[in-house]
Structure formats: structure tokens, C-alpha cells
Scaffold this motif. Sequence first.
Motif, short mmCIF file in Angstrom:
data_model
loop_
_atom_site.label_atom_id
_atom_site.label_comp_id
_atom_site.label_asym_id
_atom_site.label_seq_id
_atom_site.Cartn_x
_atom_site.Cartn_y
_atom_site.Cartn_z
N VAL A 1 42.32 -5.94 34.09
CA VAL A 1 43.46 -5.08 34.43
C VAL A 1 44.31 -4.76 33.20
O VAL A 1 45.47 -4.39 33.32
CB VAL A 1 44.33 -5.71 35.54
N LEU A 2 43.72 -4.90 32.00
CA LEU A 2 44.42 -4.45 30.80
C LEU A 2 44.66 -2.94 30.87
O LEU A 2 43.81 -2.18 31.35
CB LEU A 2 43.60 -4.79 29.56
N ASN A 3 45.80 -2.53 30.39
CA ASN A 3 46.16 -1.11 30.40
C ASN A 3 45.51 -0.41 29.20
O ASN A 3 45.86 -0.69 28.06
CB ASN A 3 47.69 -0.98 30.32
N PRO A 4 44.57 0.52 29.43
CA PRO A 4 43.91 1.19 28.30
C PRO A 4 44.85 2.09 27.51
O PRO A 4 44.54 2.48 26.38
CB PRO A 4 42.80 2.01 28.98
N GLN A 5 46.01 2.41 28.09
CA GLN A 5 47.00 3.25 27.41
C GLN A 5 48.19 2.42 26.90
O GLN A 5 49.26 2.97 26.67
CB GLN A 5 47.50 4.34 28.36
N LEU B 1 51.28 -4.08 28.87
CA LEU B 1 49.94 -4.52 28.50
C LEU B 1 48.98 -4.52 29.68
O LEU B 1 47.78 -4.30 29.51
CB LEU B 1 50.02 -5.91 27.88
N PHE B 2 49.50 -4.78 30.88
CA PHE B 2 48.63 -4.88 32.06
C PHE B 2 49.05 -3.87 33.12
O PHE B 2 50.23 -3.53 33.27
CB PHE B 2 48.70 -6.28 32.66
N LEU B 3 48.06 -3.41 33.88
CA LEU B 3 48.32 -2.51 35.00
C LEU B 3 48.76 -3.27 36.25
O LEU B 3 49.40 -2.71 37.13
CB LEU B 3 47.06 -1.68 35.31
N HIS B 4 48.40 -4.55 36.33
CA HIS B 4 48.76 -5.39 37.47
C HIS B 4 50.12 -6.03 37.22
O HIS B 4 50.43 -6.43 36.10
CB HIS B 4 47.69 -6.46 37.68
#
Length: 317
Positions: free
Chosen positions: A255-259, A240-243
Motif C-alpha cells: 500500500v505504498l503510495n506510488p505518488q 508515504l502510504f495509501l492506507h
Amino acid sequence: MCIRDRYMGYYWILEQLDIYRPFVWEYSRLNVTSTVTSKRKLHKLIHENYVNGWDDPRVPTLNGLRRRGYTSQSINDFCDAVSVTRRGNENIIQVQLLEHFVRKDLDKNASRTMGVLDPVKLILTNLPENHEEKVQAPNFPKELERGYHTIYLHREVYIDREDVKAEDHSSFFGAAPGKIVGLKYAHHFKCTAVKTNEQGEIILVEGELLPEHKDKVKGHLHWVSVKDSLDCEIRLYDRLFLHENPGELDNYIDVLNPQSLVVKRKAKFSKHLKDIKREDKFQFERVGFFSVDYDTCLLYTSPSPRDRQKSRMPSSA
């Protein structure tokens, strides 16, 4: 579990009511990387529609994990491995460890089959229109005693678009003009033509089946016969998050993951799966583990290292 400064009021009520006073054990939260477990943060994600409810497969709720295909055994094994701590909520466990136990359990219990997420048609031009050949595919390739299922090879099959290139290169194991590759559990074929549209997208592949070819080939592609295919929508979930630790950030929404959700609306899978039921789990070979969702015949993924390397998703069943 209670917060320490509330103990006195809690115990006072028990004493006034002359009720048994239990001993309260206090443990810290089980934090996992790339997600948040704070109810306040989860509430914001859900009620501001960043995710689709408390049972969204991207959030760490029991229903979310169930829809993603995580089994109770894998979650119990994960909890046994990390144990518990009372040192506070700053501890964080790598999500890869949880994914390890999920794959370990599904590897033993999810039967294998084939599905094509981004299908492109392959025509085997040297076969007659009415060609039909039985192919026996193992349910568990490492444990052949657990049985086989039957699939059929016809003149036209679907293969994955990412397994085809108009021009070959040394590090590519898929089909390209002039190259010989295998159809998994069936025969080898030679790619004779790759046709593209004006945008350069591959729209058709032609080849010749080589039943007598026994030399080693670089790659064996997953496939589904056009005649025996069923349409399905597949949702691929990433973290869910890139961090790694979004909970420590004030701006964790940024930092939500757009993918984190990719939907494949034109996927194909073999019709021998037409009777699958809610929460049935299986593996599309060379793709990842999947679980049948409860709303319709929709499929969800668990993390696949192959997918994550492509930044396409994970990550289920």
C-alpha cells in the motif's frame, strides 16, 4: 523507556553496581496515520530502497521531518495537543492534525513569494520588448507592515501550465482564449491565443496586458518573469502510504503510495531568492510551503490542501 519484562534484569544490574535506581515511566508509541513508526518496518523500507535513507522526508524521523520543512515549534505544539498515553500502541493520531500545526507555524514565519512548478511562457504581445515594470509584492499579505519585496514584470513571463486551458469552462478560473484574468500583484490580461503541440500539450500562451482594466476577474495567477527567473528542481512529497494505518497490515509494502514523491525538474522561481540558505522556508503563493534542503538548492514541500485535492502530492514544507 523499558519493556516491562526487562525491568528485573535492569534493576538487578543497578543494585549490583550500587547505582541510583530511577523510576521508569512507560508510554505508548505516538502513531500517526499514513506512515509507520515501527523501527523494524522503517528498517525494511530504508534497506530495501523504498525510501532514500533515514532522513528521507517521507519517513517520521527527526531529520526526515526537518528536511520536509517541519519546524520544532510545530512538532512541539502537536505533541502538546495530543499529550501522552499508557494504553498501548494501538492508538493512532490523524496526520491532518500534525499538518495543521505545521501550516499554522509556517503561515506566521514563512514569507511569501512566487514560483512556477510546470512553466509555460506567456507573451504579452502589446508590450515592447524592453518593457520593465516594478511590482511590489508583500512578504506577508495579511501583515503588510512586515514589508515588501520587488519583482519585475516584463513582456514574457512564466505561468503554470495547469492554469491554462485551450477551451474555457465555467468552473475554471485560469486563462483561456478570450478570457480576462489577473497576474497576481500586477495587472489583468486578456488571453488571446493558446498554442499546443501535436500531443495537445500547451506550449505557449499569448495575451494583452490591460493596465486600466479594474473589473473583478475570476482568478489571479502566480507568475515569474522570464528575465528574472532561476531554474530549480522541486520535490513534492505526499503521504508515504495509501492506507490510513499501514502498520496493522502484514503486506504494508503493497500500500505504498506510488505518488509519494513527484519531482519537478524544470521549475522556475524569482531571482530575488538567489541567496536562500539551508532550511530557509517560504511559501510559493497558490502552491504551498517549501524549505531549502541541505544538499543543494533543492526545494521540498509541506502539504497543501489544494495539491491534495488534485492528487498531485500532499503534503511540503
